[in-house]
Design a protein around this motif. Structure first.
Motif, PDB file in Angstrom:
ATOM      1  N   LEU A   1       0.819  -1.222   0.000  1.00  0.00           N
ATOM      2  CA  LEU A   1       0.000   0.000   0.000  1.00  0.00           C
ATOM      3  C   LEU A   1       0.852   1.272   0.000  1.00  0.00           C
ATOM      4  O   LEU A   1       0.335   2.357  -0.227  1.00  0.00           O
ATOM      5  CB  LEU A   1      -0.985  -0.001   1.172  1.00  0.00           C
ATOM      6  CG  LEU A   1      -2.188  -0.954   1.005  1.00  0.00           C
ATOM      7  CD1 LEU A   1      -3.038  -0.942   2.259  1.00  0.00           C
ATOM      8  CD2 LEU A   1      -3.045  -0.588  -0.201  1.00  0.00           C
ATOM      9  N   ASP A   2       2.152   1.119   0.223  1.00  0.00           N
ATOM     10  CA  ASP A   2       3.053   2.282   0.098  1.00  0.00           C
ATOM     11  C   ASP A   2       2.946   2.916  -1.288  1.00  0.00           C
ATOM     12  O   ASP A   2       3.225   4.095  -1.465  1.00  0.00           O
ATOM     13  CB  ASP A   2       4.527   1.863   0.296  1.00  0.00           C
ATOM     14  CG  ASP A   2       4.860   1.671   1.766  1.00  0.00           C
ATOM     15  OD1 ASP A   2       3.984   1.934   2.609  1.00  0.00           O
ATOM     16  OD2 ASP A   2       5.995   1.249   2.055  1.00  0.00           O
ATOM     17  N   ALA A   3       2.555   2.087  -2.266  1.00  0.00           N
ATOM     18  CA  ALA A   3       2.415   2.613  -3.631  1.00  0.00           C
ATOM     19  C   ALA A   3       1.406   3.747  -3.678  1.00  0.00           C
ATOM     20  O   ALA A   3       1.439   4.584  -4.568  1.00  0.00           O
ATOM     21  CB  ALA A   3       2.001   1.494  -4.578  1.00  0.00           C
ATOM     22  N   PHE A   4       0.504   3.766  -2.691  1.00  0.00           N
ATOM     23  CA  PHE A   4      -0.531   4.792  -2.678  1.00  0.00           C
ATOM     24  C   PHE A   4      -0.319   5.840  -1.585  1.00  0.00           C
ATOM     25  O   PHE A   4      -0.863   6.921  -1.646  1.00  0.00           O
ATOM     26  CB  PHE A   4      -1.908   4.144  -2.453  1.00  0.00           C
ATOM     27  CG  PHE A   4      -2.244   3.111  -3.477  1.00  0.00           C
ATOM     28  CD1 PHE A   4      -2.677   3.486  -4.742  1.00  0.00           C
ATOM     29  CD2 PHE A   4      -2.088   1.761  -3.203  1.00  0.00           C
ATOM     30  CE1 PHE A   4      -2.976   2.534  -5.704  1.00  0.00           C
ATOM     31  CE2 PHE A   4      -2.386   0.809  -4.154  1.00  0.00           C
ATOM     32  CZ  PHE A   4      -2.825   1.185  -5.410  1.00  0.00           C
ATOM     33  N   PHE A   5       0.437   5.479  -0.563  1.00  0.00           N
ATOM     34  CA  PHE A   5       0.459   6.345   0.613  1.00  0.00           C
ATOM     35  C   PHE A   5       1.797   6.988   0.952  1.00  0.00           C
ATOM     36  O   PHE A   5       1.843   7.811   1.844  1.00  0.00           O
ATOM     37  CB  PHE A   5      -0.046   5.569   1.836  1.00  0.00           C
ATOM     38  CG  PHE A   5      -1.521   5.341   1.786  1.00  0.00           C
ATOM     39  CD1 PHE A   5      -2.406   6.376   2.017  1.00  0.00           C
ATOM     40  CD2 PHE A   5      -2.028   4.089   1.469  1.00  0.00           C
ATOM     41  CE1 PHE A   5      -3.766   6.178   1.943  1.00  0.00           C
ATOM     42  CE2 PHE A   5      -3.394   3.889   1.394  1.00  0.00           C
ATOM     43  CZ  PHE A   5      -4.269   4.924   1.634  1.00  0.00           C
ATOM     44  N   SER A   6       2.883   6.565   0.337  1.00  0.00           N
ATOM     45  CA  SER A   6       4.132   7.192   0.796  1.00  0.00           C
ATOM     46  C   SER A   6       4.689   8.140  -0.249  1.00  0.00           C
ATOM     47  O   SER A   6       4.221   8.167  -1.363  1.00  0.00           O
ATOM     48  CB  SER A   6       5.158   6.139   1.142  1.00  0.00           C
ATOM     49  OG  SER A   6       5.448   5.373   0.010  1.00  0.00           O
TER      50      SER A   6
END
Lengths: 412, 150
Positions: free
Chosen positions: A407-412
């Motif tokens: 989900l880092d692809a969307f949040f970081s």
């Protein structure tokens, strides 16, 4: 001789024009089974047609048209040489592998009758399954499958079990597009011929990576796309033995494929291969494809196979060291690594890797029967080619190591 | 600062929670539900959405199937948002959700937990995952209308 991917990259504008980067990150392109980058010489060959010799082929009586005809014929001869075909007339240009497989299946339809068997495998790509499904419906022939072994490989033993006196057509990929296993085409062809079956080689995934020799393997038909082997999109080839092409019915009817026709429906066909090339052809594509054949030949398939094997070995070792991957084809024969990250959906892995600049494929890779065997709905596929480097593999492995954080692809 | 921008960790947890503990998950065998199957050639998502309408109200919603984290969480969240809602209210949420996907100004108030997908358009190829449930709902409404006209 070993190939030097750093040197080769200078030939590819996707690297050389953009400093080997994309959207500010190093470009790690590992979806070569889907399509390959194109060297400048291929692009130039296509442009040569548009910039210097544009005219419709096989229609014009003027010198410009003659130049286009000559270039198109030379392209056909180059492809024939690349496949070691006996005669360049055995080369039919298509728009790609899917077109070629449909041309083969529908072309052979008149030879099929009720009860005949068409032998495929569960690991085939849709383009080597669905045309046969349609042709089987029309002819009342039966689709049969070579069973896969525990590694999901097509073995000679299982192939022999599946061949029967009713087998009329065998159509198999010489290299599978999901797991990258290669088959011994020459041996498979000779066994098919023993039962009187025609053998069709779906070479979409092999032609860019392994030497193809249609006289040595004795295949009846071989089909491939140009774009997976450094060529342009929208061009491909169907090779057919002259004796087989003579029996095949054209798939498309129209301009330049006929010799004469009259109002009462009378029609005589043009010669082979022209009768299979209705309408204005993709001349630029054919010129580009021929140049791609020459480019690959100049590198040599021994060097290509060695390079891909080296990258693959490093990738497998890296994934194992990471410890969070399930690898589906550890012992594969080509530069394809198919895997999942434990407890992460394949598409989520692919998006995460994309956020790190690593481009891989996820899903079922158009081989929709295979997931039953792999016991997973989807997989992630990394596929290597001549311009991939050790650094590409290392970036890929480092990104996979943390893929649980997808989900880092969307949040970081 | 809008809530959505200040609470990235929370938004992330909403996705994980709905992916791991999907709400209204299950299959009903009942003709009064409209069943929509959402799948496609290009991705593995294979999701069934079942909606029961009574007059213009969504009386019940169930869903089952498999998909990526984004599509599963989106369907779970949608099911919670629309359960018991009037059709026009559900359509309004859909409209605001689509604006969010398109990167346009939208009304954060009506989106509830679906706000967690605010960053999906950073990975444009994944917008179709985030809106699969809403596309399914739209199809369900169309099917329901057809039923009414029989």
């Amino acid at each position: 001789m070993r190939l030097d991917p750093y040197l080769l990259r200078k030939d590819f504008p996707m690297y050389s024009k953009h400093d080997s980067s994309f959207e500010g990150k190093p470009l790690v392109y590992l979806d070569n089974c889907a399509t390959s980058f194109k060297p400048q010489c291929v692009i130039d060959a296509c442009n040569h047609y548009y910039e210097d010799i544009t005219a419709n082929t096989r229609r014009g009586d003027y010198s410009l048209a003659h130049q286009a005809d000559k270039a198109y014929d030379e392209a056909r001869a180059t492809v024939a040489k690349f496949l070691n075909a006996k005669d360049s007339k055995e080369i039919v240009f298509t728009s790609g592998d899917t077109f070629g497989m449909n041309m083969a299946a529908y072309g052979l339809l008149p030879l099929l009758k009720e009860g005949d068997e068409i032998l495929l495998s569960p690991s085939e790509h849709a383009s080597n399954v669905l045309p046969w499904f349609e042709v089987a419906k029309l002819s009342k022939a039966k689709i049969t499958y070579v069973e896969l072994d525990e590694e999901n490989r097509i073995t000679l033993e299982n192939y022999q079990k599946a061949l029967t006196s009713k087998t009329k057509i065998v159509s198999l990929a010489s290299v599978g597009n999901v797991l990258g296993y290669a088959i011994d085409v020459k041996k498979f062809v000779s066994l098919a011929h023993e039962v009187g079956a025609l053998y069709i080689d779906d070479a979409a995934q092999s032609v860019a990576h392994k030497k193809s020799d249609v006289q040595d393997s004795d295949v009846d038909i071989l089909v491939f796309s140009g774009h997976k082997m450094l060529g342009p999109t929208g061009i491909g080839t169907l090779y057919g033995k002259m004796s087989v092409l003579e029996k095949m019915k054209p798939l498309f009817y129209g301009g330049e494929m006929n010799a004469r026709f009259k109002r009462d429906g009378y029609l005589t066909l043009d010669d082979i291969p022209e009768r299979f090339e209705a309408g204005t052809q993709n001349v630029a594509g054919a010129l580009g494809l021929a140049k791609a054949c020459e480019y690959l030949s100049s590198i040599g398939f021994d060097a290509i196979e060695e390079h891909e094997a080296m990258l693959r070995k490093r990738a497998i070792e890296g994934l194992k060291k990471n410890g969070n991957a399930i690898i589906y084809n550890e012992n594969s024969d080509t530069g394809i690594v198919t895997f999942n990250i434990k407890d992460v959906f394949a598409q989520d892995v692919a998006t995460y890797l994309s956020s790190k600049g690593v481009f891989v494929r996820s899903g079922q890779h158009c081989a929709k029967i295979l997931p039953e065997y792999l016991k997973t709905q989807g997989t992630v596929r990394a596929s290597f080619y001549i311009y991939n480097t050790i650094e590409d593999v290392d970036t890929f492995i480092a990104a996979c190591a943390t893929a649980e954080d997808f989900l880092d692809a969307f949040f970081s | 600062m809008p809530f959505s921008l200040d609470h990235q960790e929370l938004l992330r947890e909403i996705i994980v929670d709905n992916y791991q503990h999907p709400r209204n998950f299950g299959e009903v065998n009942d003709d009064s539900y409209v069943t929509i199957h959402m799948d496609s050639a290009s991705c593995i998502d294979d999701i069934y959405i079942q909606v029961k309408m009574v007059s213009d109200k969504i009386e019940d919603v169930k869903w089952h199937g498999t998909g990526c984290a984004i599509s599963m969480a989106s369907t779970s969240i949608m099911s919670e948002l629309i359960l018991g809602a009037k059709k026009e209210d559900a359509l309004n949420i859909m409209k605001e959700f689509n604006k969010m996907m398109a990167g346009e100004d939208f009304d954060e108030e009506v989106l509830g937990d679906a706000i967690c997908f605010i960053n999906v358009n950073r990975q444009p190829s994944r917008i179709t995952c985030a809106n699969i449930s809403w596309r399914g709902l739209q199809k369900a409404f169309l099917e329901e209308e057809k039923k009414e006209h029989v």
